[in-house]
Design a protein around this motif. Structure first.
Motif, mmCIF file in Angstrom:
data_model
loop_
_atom_site.group_PDB
_atom_site.id
_atom_site.type_symbol
_atom_site.label_atom_id
_atom_site.label_comp_id
_atom_site.label_asym_id
_atom_site.label_seq_id
_atom_site.Cartn_x
_atom_site.Cartn_y
_atom_site.Cartn_z
ATOM 1 N N LEU A 102 0.821 -1.210 0.000
ATOM 2 C CA LEU A 102 0.000 0.000 0.000
ATOM 3 C C LEU A 102 0.859 1.266 0.000
ATOM 4 O O LEU A 102 0.414 2.337 -0.434
ATOM 5 C CB LEU A 102 -0.927 0.001 1.217
ATOM 6 N N SER A 408 -1.408 2.068 -7.887
ATOM 7 C CA SER A 408 -2.804 2.163 -7.457
ATOM 8 C C SER A 408 -3.700 2.822 -8.503
ATOM 9 O O SER A 408 -4.921 2.801 -8.375
ATOM 10 C CB SER A 408 -2.887 2.956 -6.147
ATOM 11 N N LEU A 432 -5.617 -2.296 -2.866
ATOM 12 C CA LEU A 432 -4.416 -2.110 -3.683
ATOM 13 C C LEU A 432 -4.733 -1.483 -5.030
ATOM 14 O O LEU A 432 -3.942 -0.710 -5.571
ATOM 15 C CB LEU A 432 -3.713 -3.456 -3.886
#
Length: 553
Positions: A102, A408, A432
């Motif tokens: 992330l 992303s 994600l």
């Protein structure tokens, strides 16, 4: 033919146990009432009688609930988890890696390399030789085939059926697609594929007819289902040779003028066949089989919407984009085939992090459906994962994509049926890749109604969108994976093949940090982006089209 179905001892024992539990609960409730009898005597008679009746009704409701709503208690439903047996939402299994993913930062040069199309590899589709052309002066008879399985298994069977008709100099009847026992889909050939295009594309090699002439109208699926028939061939071995068909099917054609082959799945060898027969299979798969217009139109609309990022999806937007002339190169997207349904999860015998309830539910499902014939169930989860035999979960495929360099802002198209575990299972993948889309998110209810409830039509839309994607990746091997890998190889399109053995070992290492994981994944997939792999003996021509369908420039 109808076969008697014996009740499963496993199921019966479960029912008896359930009955004992309900009975015990009811008896405990009654005893409790007796122990509290003195207190109950002090209450008004009407109140006591009303309370007893209410309790009895409640007990009866609990007792009969499994009979009226069995899906709530049984894990045998194929579409979604049972409410009381598998309701625990699966939690992320790789929290540390997920946190690192992330927060990932990807260099621009890595992104450029990742999205770059494949360069020419020195191969192109072969031109058919002159010997493949020409119909026989006289047909030896009519060939019928009955195909089971899903869309892509049936697709391979159609290609094989054309090849068998060519071997026997026979006329092929448009193949009959059996009702899919898993998804209960009764879609016909005509509902999926353009029949006119199919017949015209093959008119110089094989004679194909929509239906039998009137003198053979008796030869139906129902006719073969009720008794043994001389015109039915049910002994075709898996990967049978051309000689087997000449020895065993041609005499039936010569005697009766017709032969029906059932079952017909993987019933033609990939080896020791004339080059012209192999080329014919290639032509059927990559040229003759095209979807009907409304599937192509819906697929085109989805592709346009995926290539036009940054727009809010609404009914107005949907209709607006359909009317726009959007450039195909405006945006890029990845198509992800996430085959994570209950059948796959149970058959793999792997642990997917849903806890004891999920493990028991999948074990029961595996026992009832396959009666202990799943070889993987003999191994531990660690053994299966280290050998790369466990399909990737949505969380794991998300970590793989992130490690490969997708950020992303990547447009991700989810080509899948219902995911086992529902939205809770997909949540990590969605974190994600928040720009993840699927058929439902990209279409209006009116558009989706054309294919809704038909698993084969839905799969056909996914196939179309996946064929037009910049990159395709599959979370586990299977018929759709194999078909798309082969088709995209034929078109020289980028396709990432996950290194399942490597990933299984990496995910077993719970102490691995994100930077090390990313480095291992990147290095382990350098040559797995669609590079040509020559077919080896016994491998499928539909997955590995070189050198049978592709020739070196």
């Amino acid at each position: 033919m109808t076969y008697p179905i014996s009740p499963s001892p496993f199921t019966l024992s479960g029912a008896r146990a359930s009955g004992r539990r309900v009975g015990a609960s009811l008896s405990e409730w009654i005893l409790g009432r007796k122990r509290r009898g003195r207190g109950a005597m002090m209450k008004p008679f009407g109140y006591q009688n009303h309370s007893q009746r209410g309790g009895a009704y409640a007990a009866l409701l609990v007792l009969f609930l499994p009979f009226f709503w069995p899906a709530l208690f049984s894990p045998l439903g194929r579409a979604s988890p049972s409410v009381f047996s598998e309701w625990n939402a699966p939690k992320p299994r790789h929290v540390s890696l997920l946190k690192g993913a992330l927060q990932r930062e990807i260099p621009e040069d890595q992104k450029t390399e990742l999205w770059a199309p494949l360069s020419s590899q020195g191969w192109k589709p072969c031109k058919p030789s002159a010997s493949i052309n020409g119909l026989p002066e006289k047909s030896s008879g009519y060939i019928q085939v009955f195909l089971d399985g899903g869309l892509n298994q049936q697709r391979m069977g159609i290609c094989d059926a054309v090849a068998v008709a060519k071997i026997l100099n026979a006329t092929l009847v448009i193949p009959h697609l059996e009702v899919n026992p898993v998804w209960q889909d009764s879609s016909s050939f005509e509902e999926i594929y353009d029949v006119d295009h199919f017949i015209n594309a093959l008119k110089d090699e094989v004679s194909v007819v929509r239906e039998l002439p009137s003198e053979f109208s008796w030869s139906t699926r129902e006719y073969y289902a009720v008794a043994i028939r001389a015109t039915r061939i049910k002994t075709a071995p898996v990967h049978a040779s051309a000689k087997w068909y000449l020895d065993n099917v041609l005499p039936v054609l010569q005697s009766y003028g017709i032969a029906a082959i059932a079952p017909f799945s993987h019933r033609l060898s990939f080896d020791n066949l004339p080059g012209e027969i192999q080329m014919l299979r290639c032509k059927v798969n990559f040229q003759a089989l095209t979807f009907v217009a409304h599937i192509n139109n819906l697929g085109d609309a989805l592709v346009k919407r995926l290539r036009n990022p940054g727009r809010v999806h609404s009914d107005e937007y949907i209709h607006e984009v359909v009317d726009e002339n959007v450039s195909q190169g405006f945006g890029k997207y990845v198509s992800l085939h996430l085959r994570f349904d209950k059948d796959m999860a149970a058959h793999s015998a792997c642990d997917f992090g849903g806890g004891k309830a999920e493990r028991l539910a999948l074990a029961k499902y595996r026992q009832v459906i396959w009666q202990g014939r799943v070889m993987n169930s003999q191994f531990t989860d660690e053994e299966l994962r280290s050998q790369g035999r466990c399909p990737l979960t949505p969380e794991e495929i998300g970590l793989l994509l992130a490690a490969l360099g997708f950020d992303s802002k990547t447009r991700l198209y989810l080509a899948s049926h219902k995911v086992y575990g529902g939205e809770a299972r997909i949540s990590s993948l969605r974190k994600l890749f928040p720009l993840m889309e699927d058929k439902k998110s990209l279409t209006s209810p009116q558009e989706l109604a054309l294919v809704e409830g038909k698993a084969s039509l839905l799969a056909a839309v996914d196939y179309y969108v996946s064929m037009h994607s910049n990159i395709f990746i599959s979370a586990s091997p299977g018929n759709m994976h194999n078909a798309l890998v082969g088709h995209r190889t034929y078109e020289n399109s980028k396709t990432i093949r996950p290194n399942m053995a490597l990933l299984g070992q990496l995910f077993l290492n719970k102490s691995m940090e994100w930077s090390e994981f990313q480095q291992e994944v990147y290095g382990g997939h350098v040559n797995r982006h669609g590079q040509i792999r020559l077919r080896k003996p016994k491998q499928s021509i539909y997955t590995y089209p070189a050198p049978d369908c592709l020739c070196q420039v």
